[in-house]
Design a protein around this motif. Structure first.
Motif, PDB file in Angstrom:
ATOM      1  N   VAL A   4       0.862  -1.183   0.000  1.00 35.67           N
ATOM      2  CA  VAL A   4       0.000   0.000   0.000  1.00 35.67           C
ATOM      3  C   VAL A   4       0.898   1.232   0.000  1.00 35.67           C
ATOM      4  O   VAL A   4       1.868   1.290   0.763  1.00 35.67           O
ATOM      5  N   THR A   5       0.587   2.202  -0.857  1.00 36.75           N
ATOM      6  CA  THR A   5       1.392   3.414  -0.936  1.00 36.75           C
ATOM      7  C   THR A   5       0.507   4.656  -0.929  1.00 36.75           C
ATOM      8  O   THR A   5      -0.402   4.776  -1.757  1.00 36.75           O
ATOM      9  N   PHE A   6       0.761   5.527   0.027  1.00 35.25           N
ATOM     10  CA  PHE A   6       0.179   6.871   0.020  1.00 35.25           C
ATOM     11  C   PHE A   6       1.222   7.791  -0.615  1.00 35.25           C
ATOM     12  O   PHE A   6       2.327   7.940  -0.082  1.00 35.25           O
ATOM     13  N   ASP A   7       0.901   8.367  -1.753  1.00 32.79           N
ATOM     14  CA  ASP A   7       1.831   9.233  -2.480  1.00 32.79           C
ATOM     15  C   ASP A   7       1.342  10.681  -2.398  1.00 32.79           C
ATOM     16  O   ASP A   7       0.509  11.118  -3.174  1.00 32.79           O
ATOM     17  N   LYS A   8       1.846  11.391  -1.372  1.00 36.61           N
ATOM     18  CA  LYS A   8       1.445  12.791  -1.122  1.00 36.61           C
ATOM     19  C   LYS A   8      -0.077  12.933  -1.071  1.00 36.61           C
ATOM     20  O   LYS A   8      -0.648  13.910  -1.566  1.00 36.61           O
ATOM     21  N   ALA A   9      -0.728  11.943  -0.466  1.00 42.66           N
ATOM     22  CA  ALA A   9      -2.198  11.930  -0.390  1.00 42.66           C
ATOM     23  C   ALA A   9      -2.694  13.012   0.566  1.00 42.66           C
ATOM     24  O   ALA A   9      -2.218  13.126   1.698  1.00 42.66           O
ATOM     25  N   ALA A  59      -5.774  15.586  -3.299  1.00 43.76           N
ATOM     26  CA  ALA A  59      -4.538  15.676  -4.091  1.00 43.76           C
ATOM     27  C   ALA A  59      -3.683  14.461  -3.790  1.00 43.76           C
ATOM     28  O   ALA A  59      -3.847  13.805  -2.762  1.00 43.76           O
ATOM     29  N   GLY A  60      -2.752  14.157  -4.696  1.00 46.47           N
ATOM     30  CA  GLY A  60      -1.928  12.967  -4.542  1.00 46.47           C
ATOM     31  C   GLY A  60      -2.655  11.728  -5.003  1.00 46.47           C
ATOM     32  O   GLY A  60      -3.702  11.794  -5.667  1.00 46.47           O
ATOM     33  N   ARG A  61      -2.137  10.566  -4.615  1.00 46.54           N
ATOM     34  CA  ARG A  61      -2.761   9.304  -5.047  1.00 46.54           C
ATOM     35  C   ARG A  61      -2.498   8.213  -4.021  1.00 46.54           C
ATOM     36  O   ARG A  61      -1.637   8.341  -3.144  1.00 46.54           O
ATOM     37  N   ARG A  67      -1.795  -1.030  -8.592  1.00 49.89           N
ATOM     38  CA  ARG A  67      -3.032  -0.395  -9.055  1.00 49.89           C
ATOM     39  C   ARG A  67      -3.210   0.963  -8.394  1.00 49.89           C
ATOM     40  O   ARG A  67      -3.107   1.073  -7.173  1.00 49.89           O
ATOM     41  N   ASP A  68      -3.495   1.973  -9.204  1.00 55.83           N
ATOM     42  CA  ASP A  68      -3.860   3.290  -8.678  1.00 55.83           C
ATOM     43  C   ASP A  68      -5.352   3.241  -8.344  1.00 55.83           C
ATOM     44  O   ASP A  68      -6.197   3.172  -9.226  1.00 55.83           O
ATOM     45  N   VAL A  69      -5.664   3.263  -7.028  1.00 54.82           N
ATOM     46  CA  VAL A  69      -7.063   3.124  -6.598  1.00 54.82           C
ATOM     47  C   VAL A  69      -7.668   4.459  -6.175  1.00 54.82           C
ATOM     48  O   VAL A  69      -8.771   4.489  -5.619  1.00 54.82           O
ATOM     49  N   THR A  70      -6.974   5.562  -6.446  1.00 57.39           N
ATOM     50  CA  THR A  70      -7.389   6.881  -5.962  1.00 57.39           C
ATOM     51  C   THR A  70      -8.849   7.177  -6.285  1.00 57.39           C
ATOM     52  O   THR A  70      -9.592   7.697  -5.439  1.00 57.39           O
ATOM     53  N   ASP A  71      -9.267   6.870  -7.501  1.00 57.03           N
ATOM     54  CA  ASP A  71     -10.632   7.183  -7.928  1.00 57.03           C
ATOM     55  C   ASP A  71     -11.489   5.926  -8.089  1.00 57.03           C
ATOM     56  O   ASP A  71     -12.565   5.980  -8.689  1.00 57.03           O
ATOM     57  N   MET A  72     -11.024   4.828  -7.552  1.00 59.48           N
ATOM     58  CA  MET A  72     -11.730   3.556  -7.697  1.00 59.48           C
ATOM     59  C   MET A  72     -12.810   3.419  -6.623  1.00 59.48           C
ATOM     60  O   MET A  72     -12.655   3.896  -5.496  1.00 59.48           O
ATOM     61  N   GLN A  73     -13.914   2.775  -6.954  1.00 62.15           N
ATOM     62  CA  GLN A  73     -14.986   2.535  -5.995  1.00 62.15           C
ATOM     63  C   GLN A  73     -14.501   1.591  -4.890  1.00 62.15           C
ATOM     64  O   GLN A  73     -13.689   0.691  -5.137  1.00 62.15           O
ATOM     65  N   PRO A  74     -15.016   1.761  -3.662  1.00 66.52           N
ATOM     66  CA  PRO A  74     -14.584   0.894  -2.557  1.00 66.52           C
ATOM     67  C   PRO A  74     -14.716  -0.601  -2.860  1.00 66.52           C
ATOM     68  O   PRO A  74     -13.836  -1.390  -2.513  1.00 66.52           O
ATOM     69  N   LYS A  75     -15.807  -0.988  -3.526  1.00 68.39           N
ATOM     70  CA  LYS A  75     -16.046  -2.415  -3.786  1.00 68.39           C
ATOM     71  C   LYS A  75     -15.030  -3.022  -4.736  1.00 68.39           C
ATOM     72  O   LYS A  75     -14.881  -4.251  -4.799  1.00 68.39           O
TER      73      LYS A  75
END
Length: 372
Positions: A4-9, A59-61, A67-75
């Motif tokens: 898991v990566t928080f990139d300047k989230a 901001a950030g991702r 996988r970039d899940v920044t804008d992905m639905q929780p499910k």
């Protein structure tokens, strides 16, 4: 499993003056148990909810594996969450509660039953599968909530203060069960708590947050032995570290009748005429009066706990000093751990010195740790 990566989230709520989470940079290894800890309002639960997809990332991702899940639905994120309040369906049995998410996903009944029974064996819930939640204790309900997450077989477990509703004894028992279970399953886990004792005992690493900013991340031993700043030093450890502002006289840090010798390198690195000094209750040795570097304390209270005893008192001569020295926020009482079979009396003066290598020094202006 996955990293898991928080990139300047960052998460800024509408109308907010400052972000609830501000530029969080954090990488969590595959299979790691990471604890997010900090005081109320520090942004730890918001960070977890951003990872779950329950809060928008301003901001950030955020990455889960590659996988970039920044804008992905929780499910679609392949995560499972355990909440503080269990969130069990009262009209369903334990088995139905644990398997409900699989049922909604269209998993075959035989596979649901197999996964539920396997999770029940792991959590020692087999004999309770046909009971309703109202017939379970608080610890059993929390294990059901854990089982519901396990049967999902997710890439990441997210736990938001899951032990807060349990009594003290059950909390200790359940935290050891959760830590053991995570290591057995090997699933990447992000665990949120305000309890630094949980953080120290459960996590492979700890990330400390304050006002939405990451203060330090490291192993429990790193946090305890080398806190990065004054905030982390005061937050990690129980009883809390004794911390206070001393002024410089020659090559000594002085507060009341306490005089602690400093190296020239430390004095030269200061940005002002004061220094913040910290020492843990167990880092002190009782010595005779007049010993060089001794800190004299007037004893106000003695707590005898059987295996330990803690002495509370103020540094003598510090009544008119600028600032306080003590354990905990804005406290003027230092804490010393002493031999429970040789405790002082209230009103005595106890002289202590800091053990070699266990003095913590911070810049009074910035709060940052000073090299010694």
């Amino acid at each position: 499993m996955a990293t898991v990566t928080f990139d300047k989230a960052t998460r800024l709520y509408p109308g907010g003056e400052r972000p609830a989470v501000d530029g969080l940079d954090l990488h969590i290894e595959d299979g790691e148990f990471l604890v997010l800890v900090g005081p109320s309002g520090c942004g730890k639960s918001t960070s977890l909810r951003m990872l779950a997809g329950l809060e928008e990332v301003t901001a950030g991702r955020i990455m889960i594996g590659d996988r970039d899940v920044t804008d992905m639905q929780p499910k679609d994120r392949d995560i499972a969450m355990v909440f503080q309040n269990y969130a069990l369906y009262p009209h369903m049995t334990v088995a139905d509660n644990m398997g409900f998410a699989l049922k909604i996903a269209g998993t075959p009944k035989a596979e649901i039953r197999e996964r539920v029974e396997e999770a029940a064996r792991i959590l020692d819930l087999t004999e309770y599968l046909e009971r309703k939640p109202k017939a379970l204790s608080g610890g059993q309900r929390q294990r059901v909530a854990m089982g519901r997450a396990i049967v999902r077989q997710p890439q990441v477990f997210l736990m938001d203060e899951p032990l807060s509703n349990l009594d003290a004894k059950l909390r200790v028992q359940t935290r050891t069960q959760i830590a053991s279970l995570q290591r057995r399953l090997g699933v990447t886990t992000v665990y949120v708590t305000h309890d630094q004792t949980e953080a120290l005992t459960m996590g492979d690493r700890i990330a400390v947050l304050k006002d939405g900013l990451l203060q330090q991340v490291g192993t429990p031993r790193d946090m305890y032995d080398t806190p990065a700043n004054e905030f982390v030093a005061g937050f990690i450890g129980s009883p809390a570290m004794n911390i206070g502002k001393f002024h410089i006289e020659g090559d000594e840090a002085v507060h009341g009748d306490a005089r602690i010798p400093l190296t020239r390198a430390v004095i030269d690195s200061l940005s002002g005429p004061a220094i913040t000094v910290g020492f843990r209750p167990e880092s002190l040795n009782v010595v005779a009066a007049g010993t060089p570097g001794a800190i004299p304390m007037s004893v106000d209270l003695v707590e005898e706990l059987g295996s330990d005893a803690f002495v509370y008192g103020a540094v003598t001569g510090s009544a008119g000093a600028d600032g306080k020295v003590g354990s905990g926020d804005d406290s003027n009482q230092c804490v010393v751990r002493v031999d429970p079979r040789d405790t002082p009396k209230i009103g005595d003066v106890l002289n202590v010195v800091v053990k070699p290598g266990e003095l913590h020094l911070f810049d009074a202006a910035t709060g940052e740790r000073l090299a010694q």
